[in-house]
Design an enzyme around this catalytic site. Structure first.
Site, PDB file in Angstrom:
ATOM      1  N   GLU A 286     -17.173  19.378  38.519  1.00 30.11           N
ATOM      2  CA  GLU A 286     -16.644  18.350  37.573  1.00 30.11           C
ATOM      3  C   GLU A 286     -17.061  16.950  38.698  1.00 30.11           C
ATOM      4  OE1 GLU A 286     -13.714  18.342  34.409  1.00 30.11           O
ATOM      5  OE2 GLU A 286     -12.609  17.619  36.158  1.00 30.11           O
ATOM      6  N   HIS A 315     -18.366  44.987  46.064  1.00 30.19           N
ATOM      7  CA  HIS A 315     -18.559  46.065  45.343  1.00 30.19           C
ATOM      8  C   HIS A 315     -18.883  45.709  43.750  1.00 30.19           C
ATOM      9  CE1 HIS A 315     -17.524  48.869  48.366  1.00 30.19           C
ATOM     10  NE2 HIS A 315     -16.493  47.929  48.892  1.00 30.19           N
ATOM     11  N   LYS A 429     -14.148  16.720  23.960  1.00 33.84           N
ATOM     12  CA  LYS A 429     -12.808  16.145  23.574  1.00 33.84           C
ATOM     13  C   LYS A 429     -12.862  15.386  22.302  1.00 33.84           C
ATOM     14  CE  LYS A 429     -10.494  15.671  28.002  1.00 33.84           C
ATOM     15  NZ  LYS A 429     -10.038  14.826  29.113  1.00 33.84           N
TER      16      LYS A 429
END
Length: 464
Positions: A286, A315, A429
């Site tokens: 960000e 793994h 938003k």
């Protein structure tokens, strides 16, 4: 030695492979290229003009936070923290590192502390099954006070709190000071209110009441967290570029980004650091992922952060790291000393696959596997750095938070971008506010509804 963090950047440098690493001559030239930017950054810290240093001034708030935390711990069985992004990730990292991932399952004198950071109704229902709201304090954390996810969670759990016979005394609100909805609600309810420094963005707020109050509630000394930050701050402003860990790592990572290393992997070799890894991802992404520079040029800055857990992810994703695209730089992080060592006994002495463990320790094995993984990547032309933490202590963790925050801001200065805003987040938003019916966004609703309709028309759906 009093050092709490050591940084090794030696394997970002190579004489043999100037394509994937930094050559020694190029590394030696970094001070000439970027030293003036670093010195300006140091000055901004020294003169406390950088927003980072707002956290250092939070020392004066600690006595009141300690007093509040003591009262909360004595009265409540549960604390429910409602936040998202920087309002949740930092506190999670603090508690996991210093109290362990199973904190809420261990019987103790402090309250169980839950951090809820998503609006998944299934998850919310699970929390409600575990938490007795009649014995719970709600800590609502929102820097702006308008973040839709945390606002929704607060509406829901405030309702549940009232149903359980609770009152505003059972709520702490932590937010930005200002004339906005969250401060109006706090004043109307008469609940306890803590303010985050105005210019301190949420993702940098762990070293404030956002992280300090949850820490103190579970018995972690926030003063020690801040002391570690002060130690790292002093090191950053005191050492010249040639001796400065922050300059060496930040300038090297920037150079490697220019060479096409567009993914920054943080490989944490301790479960105590897995939540820190998620905090790092938000901070890095960000702060550095920006389209425009401060000069309003399109730069599409930043590298993509990825966090992994060692030895577990050896793994899963290591195969890709070794033999996939050479677009990554790797950071390895380990803890030098842990309190409770586990030594292996010689249970199967006749079996070669098991007998070699006898007398060794689990921490030793973890460190050997970290070294082996790092060496194998370097051998394959993958640049790596490593960070070693002294111990599991608030001081070390506080220093680590401040180091990475400073690393991000210095790196942003190299890109000439703003590390404190997040313009790319705002459009989503705005669409959410409009479609959910927020009054002051109603003028945009028809526009977004039309865009949604067009978006749906463009779908190509295959049923299985």
């Amino acid at each position: 030695m009093n050092e709490i963090i050591s940084v090794d950047i030696g394997h970002l440098i190579s004489e043999r492979d100037g394509l994937n690493f930094i050559s020694p001559s190029d590394f030696n030239a970094l001070e000439k290229k970027y030293g003036h930017i670093f010195q300006a950054f140091q000055m901004s810290l020294q003169e406390k003009k950088s927003y980072l240093t707002l956290s250092l001034d939070e020392e004066r708030a600690i006595p009141d936070i300690k007093s509040l935390a003591k009262n909360i711990a004595a009265r409540y069985e549960h604390v429910l923290v409602l936040g998202i992004g920087g309002s949740a990730l930092g506190a999670r990292a603090v508690i996991q590192y210093l109290k362990g991932p199973l904190y809420n399952l261990i019987q103790q004198e402090h309250p169980r502390l839950f951090i809820l950071d998503n609006i998944d109704p299934v998850l919310v229902k699970y929390y409600e099954e575990v938490i007795d709201m009649g014995k719970t304090l709600i800590m609502y954390v929102s820097k702006s006070g308008s973040t839709p996810e945390t606002a929704a969670l607060f509406i829901h759990f405030y309702h549940r709190l009232k149903e359980a016979g609770g009152d505003p005394a059972d709520i702490v609100i932590c937010c930005d000071p200002g004339d906005n909805g969250i401060n109006h609600i706090a004043k109307s309810l008469g609940c306890r209110l803590l303010h985050i420094p105005h210019n301190l963005p949420g993702r940098y707020s762990v070293l404030s009441s956002v992280g300090f109050l949850p820490a103190e509630i579970v018995g972690i000394d926030s003063g020690q967290l801040l002391e570690g930050a002060h130690m790292v701050h002093q090191s950053i402003i005191s050492d010249g570029p040639q001796q400065n860990a922050l300059f060496a790592l930040g300038a090297s990572l920037f150079e490697l980004a220019l060479k096409g290393k567009s993914i920054h992997v943080l490989f944490n070799y301790s479960n105590l650091l897995s939540e820190f890894g998620l905090w790092f991802v938000q901070l890095w992404a960000e702060s550095l992922g920006k389209k425009q520079s401060l000069a309003n040029n399109v730069v599409n800055a930043g590298t993509t952060p990825l966090t992994c857990l060692g030895a577990t992810d050896q793994h899963s994703i290591l195969q890709l790291f070794k033999e996939g695209p050479g677009d990554k730089v790797f950071g390895f992080m380990k803890i030098n000393h842990v309190a409770d060592e586990i030594q292996f006994t010689n249970e199967f002495p006749t079996e070669k696959e098991y007998s070699y463990f006898a007398g060794r320790t689990m921490q030793e094995q973890l460190h050997v596997e970290q070294l082996a993984t790092e060496m194998s990547l370097v051998t394959d032309g993958k640049p790596c750095y490593s960070i070693t933490l002294k111990d599991v202590s608030p001081k070390t963790l506080g220093g680590l938070f401040y180091f990475f925050e400073a690393l991000v801001v210095f790196t942003a200065n190299l890109w000439n971008i703003n590390p404190y805003d997040q313009p790319g987040v705002e459009e989503g938003k705005n669409i959410t506010y409009s479609l959910m019916g927020r009054q002051d966004y109603s003028h945009k609703k028809s526009k977004y509804e039309q865009e949604v309709s067009t978006y749906h028309e463009e779908r190509r759906i295959y049923s299985i």
